[in-house]
Design an enzyme around this catalytic site. Structure first.
Site, mmCIF file in Angstrom:
data_model
loop_
_atom_site.group_PDB
_atom_site.id
_atom_site.type_symbol
_atom_site.label_atom_id
_atom_site.label_comp_id
_atom_site.label_asym_id
_atom_site.label_seq_id
_atom_site.Cartn_x
_atom_site.Cartn_y
_atom_site.Cartn_z
ATOM 1 N N SER A 1 103.011 17.211 -19.053
ATOM 2 C CA SER A 1 103.246 15.781 -19.204
ATOM 3 C C SER A 1 103.069 15.048 -17.874
ATOM 4 C CB SER A 1 104.648 15.552 -19.795
ATOM 5 O OG SER A 1 104.803 14.214 -20.162
ATOM 6 N N ARG B 1 103.711 8.978 -23.630
ATOM 7 C CA ARG B 1 104.605 7.876 -23.237
ATOM 8 C C ARG B 1 103.784 6.645 -22.908
ATOM 9 N NH1 ARG B 1 109.669 10.385 -20.443
ATOM 10 N NH2 ARG B 1 109.407 12.549 -21.045
ATOM 11 N N ASP C 1 99.664 13.031 -20.435
ATOM 12 C CA ASP C 1 99.378 13.640 -21.749
ATOM 13 C C ASP C 1 99.482 12.610 -22.873
ATOM 14 O OD1 ASP C 1 102.177 13.490 -21.572
ATOM 15 O OD2 ASP C 1 102.461 15.180 -22.931
#
Length: 586
Positions: free
Chosen positions: A139, A301, A298
């Site tokens: 992430s 968010r 990734d």
């Protein structure tokens, strides 16, 4: 058998460097509900070819035990663009090694042929009716890290007891199986499938169910800038805008292509605010764009910023964007569902450390709101339970800029959130309103919710343990604080021990976990503050909120009151000087 990691270990052995050996082999990475996350490198404490093979062998055995039809249904595997030259590790290589492990046992594998956003994996699990999904990503962590994130057949991240079961199975399957290292074998296997084309087509078809204002989208003059912060998001956000008939956003050229070095940012995390968005603001000024949309690497968010009348840029907090999206998604639902009976089956969710704004909207509008423990694994699983009971889960969010705007993905999804935010902004612009103005209107109607969150860094687990023990034995054994500076404590919920002063039997309703620290204090002035440890970083985080009833619009006074509460919290409960805690730096 990876020449780079074995060379590292041989060199350390030759030098007789006990410290480094301890670092590489002292403790094994722990497999938890978030899967694995660690730096890439040699040894059992790092992400490398061997630890990926061992993890996947354990996961495979655990799935065989749980699914009699595993060899018919199979699993999906996705990966981001991370790579680590010095250890030869990369997300793609790890994904291929994992695929090889399953295929060697006769399990079909749907391996994406190219990088994808994390939400594509849970989407593929449910869309293709598979047993499980794996996403290889770290992430928004620093560039040397990687991770291994696991989804169950319901399309949500795993929760206990699966983590313990998988962990045990990994322990029992550490010896690599005969063909474990021969990842090139998968290319000629009939068990290997590429879901890339299908999932790309179906995902963008599915998110269009959340598109309600195509005409406005086509005609809007509002311009957007998008950055994928050297991650995977660029192509997919462009496609999402196209699916909604919006003109494509301007992409930050220096950051649009995947680059595992993340050269233009200190941390590839848009949650860190303006530092990560500097290039986006410059491009927006140049092209006359009013709104910046930023995904983490990734693309699960989303951070949003808007240029204000003053020329300043406002970066919305996760709670503020949660308030806007919650308002927007409910408004769209209401306009399309005139039957008031349907309201009784409508739900929104947020995590317990996020703003309670959805609760306020739900109370006034008549739908259901539930809070869960921190993390989308809880919201995803709860959403699936509710959907299985015939309920509609419209929206879920957490303050760490994670949003689930579309029931087709039971996890946070930065791609659908970006395009839905763009449609909302275009709709408001057609009415001469900005996002900031609409946020104020939401607070005017449902009550101001002022939040403030931060963290301290602490690398010593003993200090963290002592800090929380101190709070549980504040005025003698087994007594929590009765006040924090001038602020009187009116309630305490401790989700480490299971104590909740507000319940008749003093037992917490939400699940408890002894392995992580989390205490929530409610104050007599309407303030709430939660202190908790992070599952993936050496941080003690805090989240605070002051909720005012509708009609109390003295925002400056509310902010001042919350600032004082936070200062007291830091001084009396964290005691940073005494505990040698390092403050968050901008």
């Amino acid at each position: 058998q990876n020449p780079k990691t074995s060379a590292t270990v041989r060199q350390v052995l030759a030098e007789g460097n006990a410290g480094d050996l301890q670092k590489y082999f002292g403790s094994r990475m722990e497999f938890g509900t978030a899967g694995l996350r660690a730096a890439m490198g040699a040894g059992v404490s790092h992400m490398n070819d061997l630890t990926i093979i061992q993890t996947t062998q354990g996961f495979c055995r655990y799935l065989e035990k749980n699914f009699s039809d595993l060899k018919k249904r199979g699993v999906v595997i996705g990966f981001d663009a991370r790579a680590h030259l010095s250890s030869g590790g990369s997300s793609k290589r790890f994904a291929r090694l994992a695929a090889n492990t399953f295929i060697s046992q006769g399990v079909p594998v749907y391996l994406f042929s190219d990088i994808t956003p994390t939400p594509f994996v849970p989407y593929a699990v449910t869309h293709l009716k598979l047993c499980a999904g794996i996403m290889v990503t770290a992430s928004h962590n620093p560039k040397q890290d990687n991770g291994y994130k696991v989804y169950w057949e319901n399309g949500a991240q795993i929760i206990s007891p699966h983590d313990k079961g998988i962990s045990q199975a990994i322990e029992e399957n550490q010896e690599p199986w005969p063909q474990a290292w021969e990842e090139e074998r998968i290319d000629s296997s009939l068990l290997l499938h590429d879901p890339y084309g299908t999932i790309n087509k179906e995902y963008f078809k599915d998110i269009q169910k959340q598109c309600f204002h195509r005409k406005i989208n086509k005609e809007t003059n509002l311009k957007f800038v998008h950055t994928s912060v050297h991650g995977v998001g660029h192509k997919f956000v462009q496609l999402a805008f196209k699916a909604f008939d919006l003109s494509p956003p301007f992409a930050v050229p220096e950051q649009k292509d995947p680059d595992p070095e993340f050269p233009t940012v200190k941390y590839p995390n848009p949650e860190e605010g303006k530092g990560v968005l500097t290039l986006s603001f410059a491009l927006a000024e140049k092209d006359g764009a009013k709104i910046v949309l930023a995904n983490d690497p990734d693309a699960d968010r989303l951070a949003v910023a808007e240029k204000q009348e003053s020329g300043e840029w406002k970066v919305f907090s996760g709670n503020e964007l949660g308030a806007l999206l919650g308002w927007w998604i409910f408004t769209c639902w209401k306009n399309n569902n005139r039957d008031s009976h349907a309201l009784k089956d409508v739900y929104m969710l947020s995590s317990t450390v996020s703003s309670k704004i959805l609760r306020a909207i739900a109370l006034k509008e008549g739908f259901h709101f539930e809070e869960t423990l921190t993390g989308f694994k809880w919201m995803g699983n709860r959403a699936r339970q509710l959907m299985d009971q015939g309920k509609a889960v419209l929206f879920a969010f957490e303050e760490a800029i994670g949003y689930m705007c579309c029931p087709a993905v039971l996890d946070k999804d930065g791609v659908s959130a970006a395009v839905i935010t763009a449609e909302m902004a275009s709709f408001l612009a057609a009415r001469n309103l900005s996002l900031s103005q609409q946020l104020k209107a939401v607070y005017d109607e449902y009550g101001f919710h002022i939040t403030k969150a931060s963290y301290f860094i602490c690398h010593d687990p003993k200090v963290i343990q002592q800090l929380f023990d101190n709070l549980r034995n504040f005025d003698g054994k087994n007594t929590y604080p009765k006040s924090c500076g001038r602020f009187k404590v009116s309630g305490i919920r401790d989700l480490t021990t299971g104590y909740d002063s507000s319940q008749p039997d003093q037992k917490a309703v939400l699940p408890t976990s002894k392995s992580s620290q989390m205490i929530t204090f409610t104050f007599a002035n309407g303030g709430v503050a939660t202190m908790r440890t992070s599952g993936t970083e050496p941080k003690i985080k805090y989240y605070s909120e002051l909720c005012a009833p509708p009609g109390n619009s003295d925002v400056e006074q509310l902010k001042k009151e919350l600032d004082e509460l936070v200062n007291a919290l830091e001084k009396h409960f964290f005691q940073p000087e005494k505990n040698h805690l390092q403050r968050k730096t901008e």
